[in-house]
Motif scaffolding. Sequence first.
Motif, PDB file in Angstrom:
ATOM      1  N   UNK A 108       0.825  -1.200   0.000  1.00 38.91           N
ATOM      2  CA  UNK A 108       0.000   0.000   0.000  1.00 38.91           C
ATOM      3  C   UNK A 108       0.862   1.253   0.000  1.00 38.91           C
ATOM      4  N   UNK A 109       1.921   1.246   0.792  1.00 40.26           N
ATOM      5  CA  UNK A 109       2.825   2.393   0.827  1.00 40.26           C
ATOM      6  C   UNK A 109       3.473   2.643  -0.514  1.00 40.26           C
ATOM      7  N   UNK A 110       3.890   1.577  -1.198  1.00 36.94           N
ATOM      8  CA  UNK A 110       4.508   1.720  -2.517  1.00 36.94           C
ATOM      9  C   UNK A 110       3.542   2.316  -3.523  1.00 36.94           C
ATOM     10  N   UNK A 111       2.311   1.824  -3.537  1.00 37.06           N
ATOM     11  CA  UNK A 111       1.337   2.314  -4.507  1.00 37.06           C
ATOM     12  C   UNK A 111       0.944   3.765  -4.231  1.00 37.06           C
ATOM     13  N   UNK A 112       0.656   4.098  -2.978  1.00 37.04           N
ATOM     14  CA  UNK A 112       0.241   5.463  -2.634  1.00 37.04           C
ATOM     15  C   UNK A 112       1.371   6.453  -2.902  1.00 37.04           C
ATOM     16  N   UNK A 113       2.594   6.084  -2.537  1.00 38.21           N
ATOM     17  CA  UNK A 113       3.757   6.954  -2.760  1.00 38.21           C
ATOM     18  C   UNK A 113       3.973   7.205  -4.244  1.00 38.21           C
ATOM     19  N   UNK A 114       3.828   6.171  -5.057  1.00 40.11           N
ATOM     20  CA  UNK A 114       4.037   6.311  -6.502  1.00 40.11           C
ATOM     21  C   UNK A 114       2.950   7.168  -7.142  1.00 40.11           C
ATOM     22  N   UNK A 115       1.707   6.973  -6.713  1.00 42.15           N
ATOM     23  CA  UNK A 115       0.599   7.755  -7.277  1.00 42.15           C
ATOM     24  C   UNK A 115       0.744   9.231  -6.932  1.00 42.15           C
ATOM     25  N   UNK A 116       1.061   9.529  -5.682  1.00 41.28           N
ATOM     26  CA  UNK A 116       1.176  10.926  -5.265  1.00 41.28           C
ATOM     27  C   UNK A 116       2.367  11.628  -5.909  1.00 41.28           C
ATOM     28  N   UNK A 117       3.385  10.863  -6.321  1.00 43.91           N
ATOM     29  CA  UNK A 117       4.539  11.444  -6.995  1.00 43.91           C
ATOM     30  C   UNK A 117       4.434  11.374  -8.509  1.00 43.91           C
ATOM     31  N   UNK A 123       5.508   1.598 -13.251  1.00 45.30           N
ATOM     32  CA  UNK A 123       6.406   1.477 -12.107  1.00 45.30           C
ATOM     33  C   UNK A 123       5.693   1.018 -10.841  1.00 45.30           C
ATOM     34  N   UNK A 124       4.370   1.090 -10.811  1.00 44.19           N
ATOM     35  CA  UNK A 124       3.651   0.687  -9.597  1.00 44.19           C
ATOM     36  C   UNK A 124       2.409  -0.148  -9.886  1.00 44.19           C
ATOM     37  N   UNK A 125       2.128  -0.417 -11.162  1.00 43.23           N
ATOM     38  CA  UNK A 125       0.910  -1.143 -11.510  1.00 43.23           C
ATOM     39  C   UNK A 125       0.812  -2.511 -10.870  1.00 43.23           C
ATOM     40  N   UNK A 126       1.958  -3.220 -10.788  1.00 44.23           N
ATOM     41  CA  UNK A 126       1.897  -4.567 -10.210  1.00 44.23           C
ATOM     42  C   UNK A 126       1.544  -4.529  -8.738  1.00 44.23           C
ATOM     43  N   UNK A 127       1.876  -3.417  -8.049  1.00 43.74           N
ATOM     44  CA  UNK A 127       1.529  -3.303  -6.630  1.00 43.74           C
ATOM     45  C   UNK A 127       0.017  -3.312  -6.439  1.00 43.74           C
ATOM     46  N   UNK A 128      -0.711  -2.716  -7.391  1.00 44.47           N
ATOM     47  CA  UNK A 128      -2.175  -2.696  -7.308  1.00 44.47           C
ATOM     48  C   UNK A 128      -2.749  -4.105  -7.325  1.00 44.47           C
ATOM     49  N   UNK A 129      -2.236  -4.938  -8.214  1.00 52.16           N
ATOM     50  CA  UNK A 129      -2.761  -6.298  -8.336  1.00 52.16           C
ATOM     51  C   UNK A 129      -2.283  -7.193  -7.196  1.00 52.16           C
ATOM     52  N   UNK A 130      -1.073  -6.923  -6.694  1.00 56.38           N
ATOM     53  CA  UNK A 130      -0.605  -7.667  -5.526  1.00 56.38           C
ATOM     54  C   UNK A 130      -1.430  -7.325  -4.292  1.00 56.38           C
ATOM     55  N   UNK A 131      -1.866  -6.068  -4.200  1.00 52.54           N
ATOM     56  CA  UNK A 131      -2.733  -5.674  -3.088  1.00 52.54           C
ATOM     57  C   UNK A 131      -4.044  -6.442  -3.142  1.00 52.54           C
ATOM     58  N   UNK A 132      -4.629  -6.516  -4.337  1.00 51.00           N
ATOM     59  CA  UNK A 132      -5.895  -7.235  -4.503  1.00 51.00           C
ATOM     60  C   UNK A 132      -5.761  -8.687  -4.077  1.00 51.00           C
ATOM     61  N   UNK A 133      -4.649  -9.314  -4.448  1.00 53.31           N
ATOM     62  CA  UNK A 133      -4.439 -10.715  -4.100  1.00 53.31           C
ATOM     63  C   UNK A 133      -4.082 -10.891  -2.623  1.00 53.31           C
TER      64      UNK A 133
END
Length: 267
Positions: A108-117, A123-133
């Motif tokens: 969650x930290x990786x995805x939120x940090x990447x989106x806000x920057x 660079x962060x798309x896979x984090x979204x799907x890993x969060x879902x899983x």
Amino acid sequence: MGYLNRCWCRFFYLRNATTKFSSSGTCFMFPASRFFSAKAWGWALWLAHFWVCSVAVLLCTQGMSAPQPCPSHRLFPVKLPQVFKILGAKSAEGLSLQSVMLELVALTGTMVYSITNNFPFSSWGEALFLILQTITIAFLVLHYRGQTVKGVAFLACYALVLLVLLSPLTPQAVVTLLQASNMPSVVVGRLLQAVTNYRNGHTGQLSAITVFLLFGGSLARIFTSIQETGDPLLAGTFVVSSLCNGLIAAQVLFYWNAKAPHKKKKQ
């Protein structure tokens, strides 16, 4: 007509997970309680994942003047083998809930940090799907521990927290602090899983496929994060993640032939 009706019912109700058929092939029953079973949740996750992947591919290619590498090769559902292994065994034995939660915090930290920057989606798309899983795995662990209500409450609370983090209400300093906490979260989470494996003398329902895919993926993300963002904090997170995933992968190989002891039934 009976054959077509049967096919339609199986498709619409997740392959007979929530329906019953009469002798003539007519679908006549839909028990709502079974719709929210763990099996139905797993099938719904599978369908939702590929739907979101398709949308992500379109978003990455839309409006680009020149062909760009699409991140679809990194959207492989690496944790779905873990999800289906839990569903198949109807048990989450060997999985540390604390480790899953800490991993969810790091993702969650990786995805939120990447989106806000305003980092690119690749660079962060896979984090979204890993969060879902990952939230699915956390729910299944709670479900098979007899804490389904807590699992549903957890899903609702996580969605609310994520909305707050992505809203303008959250200061940038908080988001940066959350990203900086990824390293200890990943380290502590993986060490907790490693300690659980050591104490049990086996890896339980831990999926070897998921472990090795995560290990290989974290190694690849070190180079892609440097190339695409140049952010040392983000790259350092994946370095630490690779070391910790390597530890779990080594345990999977070490305990490969070890099996969980069967619990004796009370007489």
